[in-house]
Design an enzyme around this catalytic site. Structure first.
Site, PDB file in Angstrom:
ATOM      1  N   HIS A 182      32.434   7.351 -19.883  1.00 50.70           N
ATOM      2  CA  HIS A 182      33.679   7.398 -19.695  1.00 50.70           C
ATOM      3  C   HIS A 182      34.162   8.476 -18.553  1.00 50.70           C
ATOM      4  CE1 HIS A 182      36.082   5.108 -22.754  1.00 50.70           C
ATOM      5  NE2 HIS A 182      35.389   5.870 -23.870  1.00 50.70           N
ATOM      6  N   GLY A 207      34.506  10.778 -31.065  1.00 52.56           N
ATOM      7  CA  GLY A 207      34.400  11.071 -29.608  1.00 52.56           C
ATOM      8  C   GLY A 207      35.651  10.725 -29.014  1.00 52.56           C
ATOM      9  N   CYS A 214      35.489   1.718 -29.316  1.00 49.03           N
ATOM     10  CA  CYS A 214      36.299   2.504 -28.259  1.00 49.03           C
ATOM     11  C   CYS A 214      37.477   2.696 -28.434  1.00 49.03           C
ATOM     12  CB  CYS A 214      35.930   1.935 -26.961  1.00 49.03           C
ATOM     13  SG  CYS A 214      36.495   3.023 -25.726  1.00 49.03           S
ATOM     14  N   LEU A 215      38.163   3.992 -28.643  1.00 52.23           N
ATOM     15  CA  LEU A 215      39.532   4.219 -28.759  1.00 52.23           C
ATOM     16  C   LEU A 215      40.488   3.486 -27.614  1.00 52.23           C
ATOM     17  CD1 LEU A 215      39.160   7.732 -30.125  1.00 52.23           C
ATOM     18  CD2 LEU A 215      39.518   5.516 -31.633  1.00 52.23           C
ATOM     19  N   GLN A 234      40.393   9.213 -21.295  1.00 46.74           N
ATOM     20  CA  GLN A 234      41.165   8.383 -22.273  1.00 46.74           C
ATOM     21  C   GLN A 234      42.743   8.887 -22.709  1.00 46.74           C
ATOM     22  OE1 GLN A 234      37.500   8.255 -24.882  1.00 46.74           O
ATOM     23  NE2 GLN A 234      38.465   6.636 -25.403  1.00 46.74           N
ATOM     24  N   HIS A 243      28.125   7.355 -24.661  1.00 44.13           N
ATOM     25  CA  HIS A 243      29.258   6.712 -24.464  1.00 44.13           C
ATOM     26  C   HIS A 243      30.337   7.421 -23.700  1.00 44.13           C
ATOM     27  CE1 HIS A 243      32.340   3.924 -26.402  1.00 44.13           C
ATOM     28  NE2 HIS A 243      33.149   4.992 -26.227  1.00 44.13           N
ATOM     29  N   GLU A 244      30.552   8.773 -24.125  1.00 45.11           N
ATOM     30  CA  GLU A 244      31.520   9.729 -23.701  1.00 45.11           C
ATOM     31  C   GLU A 244      31.256   9.869 -22.183  1.00 45.11           C
ATOM     32  OE1 GLU A 244      33.092   9.091 -27.313  1.00 45.11           O
ATOM     33  OE2 GLU A 244      33.851   9.502 -25.153  1.00 45.11           O
TER      34      GLU A 244
HETATM   35  O1  K2U Z   1      35.127   7.177 -26.770  1.00 41.33           O
HETATM   36  C1  K2U Z   1      35.591   6.663 -27.833  1.00 41.33           C
HETATM   37  O2  K2U Z   1      36.524   5.634 -27.666  1.00 41.33           O
HETATM   38  C2  K2U Z   1      35.231   7.379 -29.079  1.00 41.33           C
HETATM   39  C3  K2U Z   1      34.532   6.349 -29.786  1.00 41.33           C
HETATM   40  C4  K2U Z   1      33.150   6.868 -29.931  1.00 41.33           C
HETATM   41  C5  K2U Z   1      31.816   6.136 -30.233  1.00 41.33           C
HETATM   42  C6  K2U Z   1      30.901   6.170 -29.519  1.00 41.33           C
HETATM   43  C7  K2U Z   1      29.666   5.382 -29.794  1.00 41.33           C
HETATM   44  C8  K2U Z   1      29.499   4.513 -30.902  1.00 41.33           C
HETATM   45  C9  K2U Z   1      30.728   4.594 -31.679  1.00 41.33           C
HETATM   46  C10 K2U Z   1      31.882   5.458 -31.409  1.00 41.33           C
HETATM   47  C11 K2U Z   1      35.323   6.113 -31.075  1.00 41.33           C
HETATM   48  O3  K2U Z   1      35.236   7.109 -32.166  1.00 41.33           O
HETATM   49  S1  K2U Z   1      35.438   4.604 -31.951  1.00 41.33           S
HETATM   50  C12 K2U Z   1      35.743   4.568 -33.412  1.00 41.33           C
HETATM   51  C13 K2U Z   1      34.645   4.449 -34.190  1.00 41.33           C
HETATM   52  C14 K2U Z   1      34.193   5.644 -34.942  1.00 41.33           C
HETATM   53  C15 K2U Z   1      32.903   5.377 -35.820  1.00 41.33           C
HETATM   54  C16 K2U Z   1      32.062   4.526 -35.484  1.00 41.33           C
HETATM   55  C17 K2U Z   1      32.586   3.472 -34.408  1.00 41.33           C
HETATM   56  C18 K2U Z   1      33.881   3.609 -33.817  1.00 41.33           C
HETATM   57 ZN    ZN Z   2      35.384   5.040 -25.678  1.00 41.33          ZN
END
Ligand code: K2U
Ligand code: ZN
Length: 171
Positions: free
Chosen positions: A140, A46, A94-95, A51, A136-137
């Site tokens: 943001h 996501g 989170c990235l 971001q 989550h998004e």
């Molecule tokens: O918003 C972001 O930074 C994207 C996150 C999305 C995410 C939301 C909820 C739960 C996990 C990830 C990124 O993709 S973080 C990288 C990642 C990918 C898979 C699982 C966990 C973390």
């Molecule tokens: Zn995030």
């Protein structure tokens, strides 16, 4: 298109509220393409426009497993209209807070309305990982981060760590 730099905490815009998109024009369509390029390159499942420093209410996701076909999904002006009472814990990252993961409790299901990249209106019920990622998004877009759901002690520790990293990078 383009892979854009992903901003890390404590960049101020990550704590600001993004503005609604008024018209789904070529600028927004290019933004979405760049966001997908950036998300897949990270890699992530996501990404929200703030971001990459763009304060528009745009998110992109692809929660598909590696062995599944990609399932890219862009949402413009997403609005969560309902959340289930049932909650579930999921490990989140989170990235904008790289290499930091914590368990976060969120509603299992959510309903979201949004415009797609063609300006078409949609209403969708989300479950599973997509539900977690949408919440989550959308957080943001409202200046909220997943670390807002963990203890203050843990949050202050991770913010202090990234402030130190940012200070060193500026020297
Ligand atoms: O918003 C972001 O930074 C994207 C996150 C999305 C995410 C939301 C909820 C739960 C996990 C990830 C990124 O993709 S973080 C990288 C990642 C990918 C898979 C699982 C966990 C973390
Ligand atoms: Zn995030």
């Amino acid at each position: 298109m383009a892979i854009r730099p992903i901003l890390h905490i404590p960049t101020p815009c990550l704590r600001e509220v993004a503005a609604p998109v008024v018209e789904v024009n070529d600028e927004i369509k290019t933004l979405i393409k760049d966001m997908f390029d950036t998300m897949y390159d990270a890699p992530g499942i996501g990404l929200a426009a703030p971001q990459i420093g763009v304060m528009h209410r745009v998110i992109v996701m692809d929660p598909a497993d590696e062995e599944d076909e990609p399932a890219p999904l862009a949402m413009i002006n997403p609005k969560i209209t309902w959340l289930s009472e049932e909650l579930r814990v999921h490990q989140e990252g989170c990235l904008s807070i790289p290499e930091y993961y914590e368990d976060v409790e969120r509603p299992v299901l959510c309903k979201v309305t949004y415009l797609d990249e063609n300006g078409e209106y949609h209403e969708r019920e989300c479950d599973g990982l997509l539900s977690t990622v949408v919440q989550h998004e959308v957080d943001h877009l409202n200046g909220r981060l997943f670390i807002d759901y963990i203890s203050r002690l843990k949050r202050e520790r991770v913010i202090k760590k990234f402030k130190k990293i940012a200070k060193r990078a500026a020297e």
